[in-house]
Motif scaffolding. Structure first.
Motif, PDB file in Angstrom:
ATOM      1  N   TYR A 167       0.835  -1.207   0.000  1.00 19.83           N
ATOM      2  CA  TYR A 167       0.000   0.000   0.000  1.00 19.83           C
ATOM      3  C   TYR A 167       0.871   1.258   0.000  1.00 19.83           C
ATOM      4  CZ  TYR A 167       0.592   0.820   5.042  1.00 19.83           C
ATOM      5  OH  TYR A 167       1.117   1.079   6.288  1.00 19.83           O
ATOM      6  N   ILE A 168       2.058   1.191   0.609  1.00 19.61           N
ATOM      7  CA  ILE A 168       2.999   2.320   0.562  1.00 19.61           C
ATOM      8  C   ILE A 168       3.537   2.465  -0.853  1.00 19.61           C
ATOM      9  CG2 ILE A 168       5.251   3.142   1.364  1.00 19.61           C
ATOM     10  CD1 ILE A 168       4.587   1.872   4.095  1.00 19.61           C
ATOM     11  N   LEU A 169       3.884   1.347  -1.479  1.00 19.94           N
ATOM     12  CA  LEU A 169       4.365   1.391  -2.864  1.00 19.94           C
ATOM     13  C   LEU A 169       3.279   1.912  -3.799  1.00 19.94           C
ATOM     14  CD1 LEU A 169       6.407  -1.908  -2.901  1.00 19.94           C
ATOM     15  CD2 LEU A 169       7.328   0.382  -3.252  1.00 19.94           C
ATOM     16  N   ASP A 170       2.021   1.543  -3.571  1.00 23.57           N
ATOM     17  CA  ASP A 170       0.920   2.059  -4.390  1.00 23.57           C
ATOM     18  C   ASP A 170       0.903   3.581  -4.358  1.00 23.57           C
ATOM     19  OD1 ASP A 170       0.157  -0.559  -4.861  1.00 23.57           O
ATOM     20  OD2 ASP A 170      -1.661  -0.481  -3.626  1.00 23.57           O
ATOM     21  N   GLU A 171       1.092   4.150  -3.177  1.00 22.82           N
ATOM     22  CA  GLU A 171       1.109   5.606  -3.030  1.00 22.82           C
ATOM     23  C   GLU A 171       2.319   6.223  -3.736  1.00 22.82           C
ATOM     24  OE1 GLU A 171      -0.782   8.186  -1.612  1.00 22.82           O
ATOM     25  OE2 GLU A 171      -2.274   6.596  -1.716  1.00 22.82           O
ATOM     26  N   ILE A 172       3.488   5.668  -3.477  1.00 18.58           N
ATOM     27  CA  ILE A 172       4.730   6.206  -4.050  1.00 18.58           C
ATOM     28  C   ILE A 172       4.709   6.135  -5.571  1.00 18.58           C
ATOM     29  CG2 ILE A 172       7.231   5.802  -4.243  1.00 18.58           C
ATOM     30  CD1 ILE A 172       6.994   4.614  -1.322  1.00 18.58           C
ATOM     31  N   LEU A 173       4.250   5.010  -6.101  1.00 16.36           N
ATOM     32  CA  LEU A 173       4.283   4.775  -7.541  1.00 16.36           C
ATOM     33  C   LEU A 173       3.029   5.279  -8.243  1.00 16.36           C
ATOM     34  CD1 LEU A 173       5.766   1.170  -7.387  1.00 16.36           C
ATOM     35  CD2 LEU A 173       6.999   3.325  -7.671  1.00 16.36           C
TER      36      LEU A 173
ATOM     37  N   ASP B  43      -2.965  -0.896  -6.492  1.00 14.09           N
ATOM     38  CA  ASP B  43      -2.646  -2.328  -6.488  1.00 14.09           C
ATOM     39  C   ASP B  43      -1.447  -2.662  -7.382  1.00 14.09           C
ATOM     40  OD1 ASP B  43      -3.048  -4.788  -5.399  1.00 14.09           O
ATOM     41  OD2 ASP B  43      -4.755  -5.322  -6.661  1.00 14.09           O
ATOM     42  N   TRP B  44      -0.413  -1.834  -7.292  1.00 13.28           N
ATOM     43  CA  TRP B  44       0.789  -2.011  -8.122  1.00 13.28           C
ATOM     44  C   TRP B  44       1.384  -3.410  -7.986  1.00 13.28           C
ATOM     45  CZ3 TRP B  44       5.890  -3.023  -6.563  1.00 13.28           C
ATOM     46  CH2 TRP B  44       6.825  -3.028  -7.601  1.00 13.28           C
ATOM     47  N   GLY B  45       1.515  -3.895  -6.763  1.00 11.64           N
ATOM     48  CA  GLY B  45       2.145  -5.196  -6.550  1.00 11.64           C
ATOM     49  C   GLY B  45       1.466  -6.306  -7.326  1.00 11.64           C
ATOM     50  N   LYS B  46       0.148  -6.353  -7.266  1.00 10.65           N
ATOM     51  CA  LYS B  46      -0.605  -7.400  -7.965  1.00 10.65           C
ATOM     52  C   LYS B  46      -0.476  -7.240  -9.481  1.00 10.65           C
ATOM     53  CE  LYS B  46      -5.239  -9.395  -8.201  1.00 10.65           C
ATOM     54  NZ  LYS B  46      -6.618  -9.241  -7.715  1.00 10.65           N
ATOM     55  N   LYS B  47      -0.639  -6.014  -9.964  1.00  8.97           N
ATOM     56  CA  LYS B  47      -0.561  -5.766 -11.409  1.00  8.97           C
ATOM     57  C   LYS B  47       0.836  -6.053 -11.960  1.00  8.97           C
ATOM     58  CE  LYS B  47      -4.235  -2.322 -11.373  1.00  8.97           C
ATOM     59  NZ  LYS B  47      -4.546  -0.887 -11.407  1.00  8.97           N
ATOM     60  N   GLN B  48       1.842  -5.614 -11.230  1.00 13.60           N
ATOM     61  CA  GLN B  48       3.216  -5.814 -11.709  1.00 13.60           C
ATOM     62  C   GLN B  48       3.617  -7.284 -11.614  1.00 13.60           C
ATOM     63  OE1 GLN B  48       4.998  -4.041 -13.511  1.00 13.60           O
ATOM     64  NE2 GLN B  48       7.159  -4.168 -13.052  1.00 13.60           N
TER      65      GLN B  48
END
Length: 190
Positions: free
Chosen positions: A130-136, A140-145
């Motif tokens: 969720y922190i990476l979603d905000e930064i990037l 749901d960046w993790g799931k998509k990537q």
């Protein structure tokens, strides 16, 4: 009295000039201090890169402390499994153990490079998704990537020690890139 007024004005001018001086970003701080080893280009946008430096004779805690003293990061992960991550406005700095235990690899990647190229598992135990979603700026960046990396035969960037200068990247632009609009319509509560 004229001399005192002149001295006060000179002091004020010097303080104003130093306060308005050009501020360094973390990339410049690292560049000034450590030896550049390699540059890895994004598979999506050649403007997004990751620069790898070696901090010879410095362990991860020493390098991390130095960088944090120079510019305070927005986020700092714990040191885990020989890795630590510092997040700045425009860059994500990954610190990993070098070839010798007394060296540290300092990888300074643009946010775009991380978003489009990194294997999400690199951040496991370091930063929450969720922190990476905000930064990037991707929901749901993790799931998509992770899905994108899997569909491209796992050809995502795993950090310099695991992927190194041989990285070519997944083919195709990620589906979450390039869409700046939020969607919805009138009355959707944007």
């Amino acid at each position: 009295m004229k001399r005192l007024t002149g001295l006060i004005l000179l002091t004020a001018f010097v303080l104003l000039v130093s306060a308005c001086g050009i501020t360094k970003d973390i990339q410049e701080v690292v560049e000034d201090r450590y030896q550049l080893e390699d540059v890895v280009e994004s598979s999506v946008d050649s403007g997004d890169i990751s620069k790898i430096y070696t901090a010879e004779g410095k362990d991860i805690p020493a390098v991390s402390s130095y960088l944090q003293e120079q510019i305070k990061p927005n986020e700092v992960s714990e040191l885990k499994d020989g890795k630590q991550v510092l997040v700045y406005d425009d860059f994500i700095v990954s610190l990993t153990e070098g070839d010798s235990d007394s060296d540290t690899l300092v990888e300074v990647a643009t946010v775009g490079f991380v978003r489009d190229n990194y294997q999400p598992s690199f951040f496991d135990g370091l930063l929450a998704y969720y922190i990476l979603d905000e930064i990037l700026d991707v929901d749901d960046w993790g799931k998509k990537q992770k899905s994108r990396c899997k569909n491209s035969l796992g050809n995502c960037y795993g950090g310099y020690k695991s992927t190194g200068g041989t990285y070519k990247g997944p083919s195709g632009t990620p589906s979450f890139r390039g869409s700046g609009s939020r969607g919805g319509g009138p009355g959707t509560g944007k």
